[in-house]
Design a protein around this motif. Structure first.
Motif, mmCIF file in Angstrom:
data_model
loop_
_atom_site.group_PDB
_atom_site.id
_atom_site.type_symbol
_atom_site.label_atom_id
_atom_site.label_comp_id
_atom_site.label_asym_id
_atom_site.label_seq_id
_atom_site.Cartn_x
_atom_site.Cartn_y
_atom_site.Cartn_z
ATOM 1 N N ALA A 81 0.841 -1.198 0.000
ATOM 2 C CA ALA A 81 0.000 0.000 0.000
ATOM 3 C C ALA A 81 0.875 1.245 0.000
ATOM 4 N N ALA A 82 0.328 2.343 -0.512
ATOM 5 C CA ALA A 82 1.065 3.599 -0.564
ATOM 6 C C ALA A 82 0.134 4.757 -0.230
ATOM 7 N N VAL A 83 0.704 5.792 0.391
ATOM 8 C CA VAL A 83 -0.071 6.973 0.775
ATOM 9 C C VAL A 83 0.731 8.233 0.440
ATOM 10 N N VAL A 84 0.132 9.146 -0.309
ATOM 11 C CA VAL A 84 0.707 10.470 -0.533
ATOM 12 C C VAL A 84 0.297 11.338 0.660
ATOM 13 N N VAL A 85 1.268 11.996 1.287
ATOM 14 C CA VAL A 85 1.045 12.790 2.494
ATOM 15 C C VAL A 85 1.094 14.277 2.142
ATOM 16 N N ALA A 86 -0.001 15.002 2.415
ATOM 17 C CA ALA A 86 -0.084 16.430 2.124
ATOM 18 C C ALA A 86 -0.118 17.228 3.425
ATOM 19 N N PRO A 87 0.975 17.902 3.793
ATOM 20 C CA PRO A 87 0.968 18.740 5.002
ATOM 21 C C PRO A 87 0.038 19.939 4.823
ATOM 22 N N GLY A 88 -0.308 20.574 5.946
ATOM 23 C CA GLY A 88 -1.146 21.758 5.905
ATOM 24 C C GLY A 88 -0.357 23.031 6.142
ATOM 25 N N GLY A 89 -1.085 24.156 6.138
ATOM 26 C CA GLY A 89 -0.460 25.450 6.362
ATOM 27 C C GLY A 89 -1.180 26.579 5.662
ATOM 28 N N ALA A 90 -2.506 26.477 5.542
ATOM 29 C CA ALA A 90 -3.334 27.554 4.984
ATOM 30 C C ALA A 90 -2.949 27.922 3.559
ATOM 31 N N PHE A 91 -2.387 26.982 2.819
ATOM 32 C CA PHE A 91 -1.973 27.189 1.427
ATOM 33 C C PHE A 91 -0.888 28.254 1.296
ATOM 34 N N MET A 92 -0.279 28.654 2.420
ATOM 35 C CA MET A 92 0.793 29.644 2.381
ATOM 36 C C MET A 92 2.064 29.126 3.036
ATOM 37 N N VAL B 51 5.019 -0.953 -4.787
ATOM 38 C CA VAL B 51 3.649 -0.713 -4.353
ATOM 39 C C VAL B 51 2.663 -1.206 -5.409
ATOM 40 N N ASP B 52 1.450 -1.424 -4.971
ATOM 41 C CA ASP B 52 0.367 -1.859 -5.844
ATOM 42 C C ASP B 52 -0.344 -0.610 -6.366
ATOM 43 N N PRO B 53 -0.356 -0.367 -7.670
ATOM 44 C CA PRO B 53 -0.988 0.863 -8.187
ATOM 45 C C PRO B 53 -2.468 0.966 -7.846
ATOM 46 N N ALA B 54 -3.105 -0.155 -7.518
ATOM 47 C CA ALA B 54 -4.520 -0.122 -7.156
ATOM 48 C C ALA B 54 -4.723 0.256 -5.698
ATOM 49 N N ARG B 55 -3.612 0.393 -4.949
ATOM 50 C CA ARG B 55 -3.717 0.708 -3.519
ATOM 51 C C ARG B 55 -2.909 1.956 -3.173
ATOM 52 N N VAL B 56 -3.016 2.967 -4.010
ATOM 53 C CA VAL B 56 -2.346 4.247 -3.769
ATOM 54 C C VAL B 56 -3.383 5.254 -3.290
ATOM 55 N N GLY B 57 -3.235 5.720 -2.056
ATOM 56 C CA GLY B 57 -4.181 6.668 -1.478
ATOM 57 C C GLY B 57 -3.504 7.959 -1.088
ATOM 58 N N MET B 58 -4.185 8.720 -0.260
ATOM 59 C CA MET B 58 -3.696 10.051 0.117
ATOM 60 C C MET B 58 -4.180 10.380 1.511
ATOM 61 N N ILE B 59 -3.408 11.164 2.237
ATOM 62 C CA ILE B 59 -3.848 11.699 3.521
ATOM 63 C C ILE B 59 -3.402 13.156 3.594
ATOM 64 N N GLY B 60 -4.293 14.026 4.089
ATOM 65 C CA GLY B 60 -3.969 15.438 4.193
ATOM 66 C C GLY B 60 -4.427 16.006 5.517
ATOM 67 N N PHE B 61 -3.749 17.060 5.938
ATOM 68 C CA PHE B 61 -4.012 17.701 7.216
ATOM 69 C C PHE B 61 -4.364 19.169 6.984
ATOM 70 N N SER B 62 -5.528 19.603 7.472
ATOM 71 C CA SER B 62 -5.977 20.990 7.345
ATOM 72 C C SER B 62 -6.013 21.399 5.870
ATOM 73 N N ALA B 63 -5.186 22.365 5.448
ATOM 74 C CA ALA B 63 -5.164 22.719 4.022
ATOM 75 C C ALA B 63 -4.739 21.521 3.183
ATOM 76 N N GLY B 64 -3.923 20.644 3.753
ATOM 77 C CA GLY B 64 -3.567 19.409 3.055
ATOM 78 C C GLY B 64 -4.759 18.489 2.898
ATOM 79 N N ALA B 65 -5.668 18.507 3.897
ATOM 80 C CA ALA B 65 -6.908 17.735 3.775
ATOM 81 C C ALA B 65 -7.761 18.292 2.645
ATOM 82 N N MET B 66 -7.834 19.622 2.558
ATOM 83 C CA MET B 66 -8.580 20.249 1.474
ATOM 84 C C MET B 66 -7.946 19.927 0.123
ATOM 85 N N THR B 67 -6.622 19.849 0.094
ATOM 86 C CA THR B 67 -5.926 19.464 -1.132
ATOM 87 C C THR B 67 -6.264 18.030 -1.513
#
Length: 313
Positions: free
Chosen positions: A95-106, A191-207
């Motif tokens: 499995a794989a996860v793209v991680v998007a940090p937050g910070g109000a897009f700034m 990684v399995d291309p069918a199991r690639v997800g994402m997690i984001g925090f605050s603005a990263g969650a919105m992303t």
């Protein structure tokens, strides 16, 4: 105009976005932003230009700092990158996860919501990829930048009951490209291309959410974690991936009004799980000691397993 308590909450939020703990942020919110110490850009030997030779921008535009002299943050990102943090092959699940940090897009809280999260996932056998996505421009001077970001954030949060208006379409474009890049290099990274997800925090969650909503059919993340993002209901596509929705019920930025966004997933008959923590404020990252937010990564991974994302294939 927002009332004073919301102004204090927003100030506390701004502190947390740059790496201060929720408790520290609430204390320092009365005195303004925490000291942001300029820092040399850290070595990022594994960072991959997101669009290859066509990647826009330059690393020279970046302004790196340490919040309170501890946690790395970066502003003025114009050259997006993706940094792999891979698990021990003996523990790898595929499995794989793209991680998007937050910070109000700034700003991006690279330690607090990026590298730390990626290493926590890798320790559980999940390949993680930290996304340093493009940001809205801010002044180069730290003092000017703090005041500017506070002003922009308050303007983008006119009412705590409404969806924030501060967004960045380039961030979503980078999210879509990150998913494509991981899938294109699945064999290389194990990684399995069918199991690639994402997690984001605050603005990263919105992303992460905008990545889901704007990706073409067949190119969406296989699943995603939506961590302390705003909760208003959205139009959910019929092919929406499973969503893990987590928020502290004492979040000062997004005061609890239920979970309409999750209700939208339910109405669309798409899988969704909700975690409303009693305490944790905004920006709890991997968790605030003494609260159940410390379970967020274990619960996210257990949820991934329930979706069949950790089953070796």
């Amino acid at each position: 105009m927002p009332k004073a308590p919301f102004r204090r909450a927003a100030c506390a939020l701004a502190l947390m976005l740059v790496g201060a703990s929720p408790a520290q942020a609430q204390r320092e919110a009365q005195q303004g932003m925490p000291k942001m110490e300029p820092a040399a850009a850290p070595a990022e030997p594994d960072a991959i230009p997101l669009y290859g030779q066509a990647t826009p921008g330059s690393a020279a535009s970046e302004v790196w700092s340490k919040a309170g002299g501890v946690d790395y943050t970066v502003r003025n990102v114009t050259r997006p990158t993706l940094t792999p943090v891979l698990p021990d092959p003996a523990k790898a699940t595929g499995a794989a996860v793209v991680v998007a940090p937050g910070g109000a897009f700034m700003l991006l809280a690279m330690d607090h919501e990026g590298w730390g999260v990626a290493h926590a996932l890798a320790a559980k056998g999940i390949a993680a990829f930290v996304l340093k996505y493009r940001l809205l421009p801010t002044p180069g001077d730290e003092g000017e930048a703090g005041a500017y970001m506070m002003h922009k954030m308050m303007a983008g949060l006119p009412d705590p009951t409404r969806q924030p208006t501060l967004t960045d379409p380039e961030a979503a474009a980078d999210g879509r490209e990150a998913i494509k890049l991981v899938r294109a290099n699945a064999a290389r990274w194990g990684v399995d291309p069918a199991r690639v997800g994402m997690i984001g925090f605050s603005a990263g969650a919105m992303t992460a959410l905008q990545t889901v909503l704007t990706a073409r059919p067949g190119e969406k993340p296989a699943f995603f974690g939506y961590i302390y993002g705003p909760q208003p209901r959205v139009d959910v596509p019929a092919d929406a991936p499973p969503m893990f929705d987590a928020l502290a019920l004492d979040d000062p930025l997004f005061p609890s009004q239920g979970f309409p966004i999750a209700q939208g997933w339910l109405a669309a008959r798409r899988p969704v799980e909700i975690h409303g923590y009693q305490q944790g404020s905004h920006g709890f990252g991997l968790g605030v000691p003494g609260t159940t937010t410390t379970l967020v990564m274990d619960e996210f991974v257990a949820w991934m397993a329930m979706q069949g994302m950790l089953t070796r294939r």
